[in-house]
Design a protein around this motif. Structure first.
Motif, short mmCIF file in Angstrom:
data_model
loop_
_atom_site.label_atom_id
_atom_site.label_comp_id
_atom_site.label_asym_id
_atom_site.label_seq_id
_atom_site.Cartn_x
_atom_site.Cartn_y
_atom_site.Cartn_z
N SER A 167 0.74 4.91 -4.09
CA SER A 167 -0.36 4.76 -3.15
C SER A 167 -0.50 3.36 -2.59
CB SER A 167 -1.68 5.16 -3.82
OG SER A 167 -1.67 6.53 -4.15
N VAL A 168 -0.12 2.33 -3.38
CA VAL A 168 -0.35 0.96 -2.94
C VAL A 168 0.97 0.26 -2.57
CG1 VAL A 168 -1.30 -1.30 -3.57
CG2 VAL A 168 -2.42 0.79 -4.37
N ALA A 169 1.91 0.21 -3.50
CA ALA A 169 3.15 -0.52 -3.24
C ALA A 169 3.91 0.07 -2.06
CB ALA A 169 4.03 -0.52 -4.48
N GLN A 170 3.83 1.38 -1.88
CA GLN A 170 4.59 2.04 -0.83
C GLN A 170 3.75 2.33 0.40
OE1 GLN A 170 6.65 5.43 -2.49
NE2 GLN A 170 7.23 4.30 -4.32
N ALA A 171 2.53 1.79 0.46
CA ALA A 171 1.68 2.00 1.63
C ALA A 171 2.35 1.43 2.87
CB ALA A 171 0.32 1.34 1.42
N SER A 172 2.31 2.18 3.96
CA SER A 172 3.05 1.79 5.17
C SER A 172 2.52 0.49 5.78
CB SER A 172 2.96 2.91 6.21
OG SER A 172 1.60 3.16 6.56
N ASP A 173 1.25 0.18 5.58
CA ASP A 173 0.68 -1.01 6.19
C ASP A 173 0.53 -2.17 5.20
OD1 ASP A 173 -1.19 0.34 4.76
OD2 ASP A 173 -2.79 0.22 6.26
N ARG A 174 1.25 -2.13 4.09
CA ARG A 174 1.18 -3.22 3.12
C ARG A 174 1.71 -4.52 3.71
NH1 ARG A 174 4.37 -3.66 -2.71
NH2 ARG A 174 3.33 -5.58 -3.41
#
Length: 767
Positions: free
Chosen positions: A585-592
């Motif tokens: 959910s976090v590391a692979q978030a598209s807008d990270r």
């Protein structure tokens, strides 16, 4: 010398001896004994009494009954965002004066029984109670009761709620005069019409409508006794928002009131025995308070009231709340209008739109709460209290009745580092220390037996602390808590900002079994983010009134743990995001966009709550999901389930178990990566943890703390977190998570496993 001469000589010698204090004579008084004796002490006491009486007579002649000002003092309160724009304006007084003849006599007597049984016989004052109140005020101990109905009426209608000696003396004099000039019925009518009952209700008519949806003339004795009992602590005793303790206390007060009526002969004992507690209706929102506004206004009012008490301007929280509700305040919050909107949008897009209470009953049980804090200033920049203040009165961002679960684990590790603790076999506890991750392994070194299972009862064998944090292995942190000492763990947790004063130092606390709020967890993690300097989240920036300006303390305080300990925890928590339970959910978030992140997931017993508390160098946010029954109902077996009961989140949005790495982490990512402004990297004072480049000295010891049950794995993490020198580089192809379905967690086991589905992390059954 003749006999006569000898006799005269002896007489002269005797007189000289007597003058010199010879044996057998009384010595002359000297020093302080010549000044202090019973006559001077009595005289001084009588002198002070006469002086006091004289001063009181002068005061009695000088102080007159002022014009009633309670209604005139009711003004608008103005609430502003941090940029100065208006958030809300309140102050339309909800009061309707009714004559005493409109209130049933038995209901009138409930107020007398609750507050002042001798009302019809006394002179309007309680001298002993007033003297006690004066002494408490002078000594800073606050209010301890003692005021008669007449005195409370005077305080409400003629004076203020301010806690000063001058006000108390005026109250005493005016109460004596009012008692002489007005009838008891006039005083009682004034009291019940000016008192504040909570729910923005002033006077018995407004209170009757707010709590029972009826006019004061239609109140029953039972309902009247509740309203009379409510006056002691309206905020605490409001049944719609009261804690279990508050409900217990107001029920006891209600019983006390009715028992007093029986004792005074105002109520038949048989009728009293048949009476049942009259549960009031749910609270209704005040116009203009819908959405998140009501939560923010309530949080601001609470912060200001607490500050008034801390400054000594009010005796207790209830008096302070009355001062705030009286109006005339301009309160500037630390809430950032843009970030507030971004947080609301994140909850709506990542959670609310996926819930359908008509299709699935569990969807109607889902409550979300979140708090976002600037770790450098301590300002609460955004807060999400629930779907709507009108629909759910309790602020989910500040409630403290749900378990934070595994989001407590970083605080255990922080305590280990701060206390320089060692394992049972004498190894220093670091990110690379080996522990036995066998599920259900009994902790060693504790007089209290404890053997917690891991999620899905999975055993890991020997693992490093870093891996244990990434995978949220219960057995490791249970043992670590014992190694450190649970008393020391709770102390450090308290230093970081959690409310641990009343917690028992038992191993079970390592699973986060205490209650906590998103605001509380955001504050604790903000202290870690701020390199160990204490951050106390502040909702209010300033509060001004025509009569005063209230100053607030700096939200950022002293160093409570070393920067190395705090930064090591942060470094380890980057691994939870990059290689652990928040990866999808976090590391692979598209807008990270390469943003460095530290955080921890948490899922409590029976999936009643799910959490993600995470941070970047400039923003800390804690998101919690809570399972709560919205109204009374029956379960599948026909058993009654009361409103507010904590229930499982399992099955929400058509999925399986709701993990902290699911909806909470998704909400966090959608909000944070939109609100943070720019990509930043942690500046860490540590050589440990996932955020650090490995060095030869970082090779973990091959000797676990306890004998492992399995062979350790040699597989490396799927991603390598960046160094602190630069933000992580965003890859073009995100890591593909495993596709095997996780086994179901046994009942009562905290769960934090990384969601398995690549499309919907919240649905455990989707592949």
């Amino acid at each position: 010398m003749g006999r006569a001469d000898e006799r005269r000589a002896r007489q002269r010698g005797g007189r000289r001896a007597a003058a010199g204090g010879s044996s057998g004579t009384k010595p002359r008084r000297s020093g302080i004994r010549r000044i202090l004796n019973w006559k001077t002490i009595l005289g001084t006491f009588l002198g002070f009494c006469l002086l006091g009486m004289g001063a009181f007579l002068v005061l009695y002649m000088v102080v007159s009954i002022p014009q009633g000002n309670a209604a005139a003092q009711q003004q608008s309160n103005i609430y502003k965002y941090t940029d100065g724009s208006t958030l809300a304006r309140t102050g339309k007084v909800n009061r309707e004066i009714v004559g005493l003849d409109k209130v049933p006599k038995p209901v009138q007597l409930t107020f007398v029984a609750a507050e002042n049984k001798s009302f019809y016989k006394d002179s309007g004052v309680d001298l002993r109670g007033t003297a006690r109140g004066l002494l408490n005020t002078l000594s800073g101990k606050g209010k301890q009761g003692g005021s008669t109905i007449t005195q409370q009426y005077v305080k409400n209608y003629y004076l203020t709620q301010d806690q000063t000696v001058t006000r108390k003396l005026k109250e005493l004099v005016i109460a004596l005069k009012v008692d002489r000039q007005q009838t008891k019925d006039d005083v009682l009518a004034g009291y019940i019409n000016t008192s504040y009952y909570g729910r923005n209700s002033y006077g018995i008519q407004a209170a009757a409508q707010a709590y029972y949806g009826k006019d004061a003339s239609d109140l029953t004795v039972e309902q009247g006794a509740y309203l009379a009992s409510l006056l002691q602590a309206p905020s605490q005793y409001d049944w719609g928002v009261a804690t279990d303790t508050g409900k217990r206390l107001v029920t006891a007060r209600w019983n006390y009131t009715l028992d007093n009526m029986v004792e005074e002969g105002w109520l038949d004992a048989a009728k009293r025995q048949a009476m049942k507690f009259p549960v009031p209706q749910d609270p209704k929102g005040v116009p203009g308070m819908q959405g998140q506004t009501g939560y923010l206004v309530d949080a601001a009012n609470s912060a200001l009231a607490n500050r008034l008490v801390a400054q000594g301007s009010a005796a207790n929280y209830e008096d302070a709340k009355a001062i705030v509700d009286a109006g005339g305040w301009t309160i500037t919050l630390n809430i950032d209008k843009k970030k507030q909107t971004q947080l609301e949008v994140a909850v709506k897009t990542k959670l609310s739109r996926k819930l359908d209470g008509k299709k699935r009953r569990v969807d109607g049980d889902v409550e979300a709460g979140a708090a976002s804090v600037d770790p450098k200033t301590g300002k609460v920049v955004a807060m999400y209290g629930g779907e709507d203040y009108f629909k759910h009165y309790v602020n989910n961002a500040t409630r403290q009745d749900y378990q934070p679960a595994s989001t407590f684990k970083p605080l255990i590790f922080a305590a280990a580092l701060e206390q320089q603790a060692k394992t049972q076999d004498g190894q220093d506890i670091t990110a690379n220390t080996m522990y036995d991750g066998t599920s259900g392994r009994a902790v060693k070194g504790s007089t209290i037996g404890f053997a917690p299972p891991n999620e899905d009862d999975q055993s890991y064998g020997p693992v490093t602390v870093q891996t244990a944090m990434n995978k949220s292995i219960n057995s490791v942190f249970a043992q670590m808590g014992v190694d450190v000492g649970m008393d020391k763990v709770l102390k450090v947790a308290g230093d970081l900002g959690m409310h641990t004063e009343k917690l028992q130092p038992v191993p079970a606390q390592t699973l986060g079994s205490m209650g906590a709020s998103p605001l509380e967890m955001a504050g604790a993690y903000a202290t870690l983010d701020n390199h160990g300097r204490k951050v106390t989240p502040a909702v209010v920036a300033s509060a001004e009134h025509k009569d005063r300006t209230v100053t607030f303390p700096n939200p950022v305080g002293d160093q409570v743990i070393s920067s190395e300990a705090a930064d090591t925890v942060t470094s380890v928590l980057t691994g939870v995001v990059n290689d652990g339970t928040a990866q999808v959910s976090v590391a692979q978030a598209s807008d990270r966009d390469g943003q460095q992140v530290a955080g921890k997931t948490g899922t409590s017993d029976n999936n009643k709550s799910a959490w993600f508390t995470g941070y970047t160098p400039n923003l800390v946010t804690s998101v919690g999901l809570f399972g709560e029954v919205p109204k009374d109902r029956k379960d599948a077996n026909g058993k009654a389930v009361k409103q507010g009961t904590q229930v499982s989140l399992r099955g929400a949005a058509g999925g399986g178990r709701v993990n902290g790495g699911g909806f909470p982490a998704q909400i966090w990512a959608a909000y944070t990566f939109n609100a943070m402004g720019r990509v930043t990297a942690f500046d860490l004072n540590t050589t440990q943890g996932a955020a650090m480049e490995p060095t030869p000295s970082d090779t973990p010891s091959q000797t676990p703390s306890e004998t492992p049950s399995e062979t350790p794995t040699t597989e490396k993490p799927t991603t390598r977190p960046p160094t602190t020198s630069s933000p992580p580089t965003k890859t073009s192809e995100p890591p593909v998570p495993p596709t095997t379905t996780a086994p179901v967690s046994p009942s009562g086991t905290p769960t934090d496993e990384n969601p398995t589905g690549p499309f919907d992390p919240n649905n455990q059954q989707q592949q």
